[in-house]
Design a protein around this motif. Structure first.
Motif: not given
Length: 130
Positions: A116-117, A49-51, A129-130, A55-59
């Motif tokens: 957490l991410a 979930g964190v990974l 982004r989903v 990736a979706l938030r900050t990458d």
């Protein structure tokens, strides 16, 4: 080393897989049976979930690091096949409870990982982004 990106990807998955399998063995040694599998799968769901949401938030992590960690380490750390065998071998009531707890806790852990991410980059202007 070859400049073929597929070779690098294979190497990352292999190294990560060895680390993940070793970690899974350690969890299984500390918590034998259903509890070890549940602990590995729930903690693996949290980390996945964190990974995913990182990736979706900050990458910021990058594709290679994500390949090493998600596809390599966590795919060998979490154990769907062991989960199914243990569920089938358990007494019916225990098996159903274990199945429901595994999925429920796994989904909850992934959602905690998402939160957490979000703390890595909590700015409101960052959309997921989903």
């Amino acid at each position: 080393m070859s400049r073929d990106p597929r070779v690098l990807t294979l190497a990352l998955v292999a190294v990560g897989g060895a680390a993940g399998a070793s970690a899974r063995r350690a969890v299984g040694g500390a918590l034998p049976g259903l509890w070890g599998t549940l602990a590995a799968n729930v903690s693996g769901s949290l980390l996945l979930g964190v990974l995913l949401y990182e990736a979706l938030r900050t990458d910021r992590m990058g594709d290679r690091t994500r390949t090493l960690l998600a596809t390599g380490v966590l795919s060998s750390y979490t154990t769907y096949s062991t989960f199914m065998v243990e569920t089938a071998r358990a007494e019916p009531v225990v098996g159903v409870a274990y199945l429901l707890a595994s999925y429920g806790l796994g989904i909850a852990a992934a959602l905690v990982g998402r939160d957490l991410a979000a703390r890595v980059d909590p700015r409101a202007d960052r959309e997921v982004r989903v």
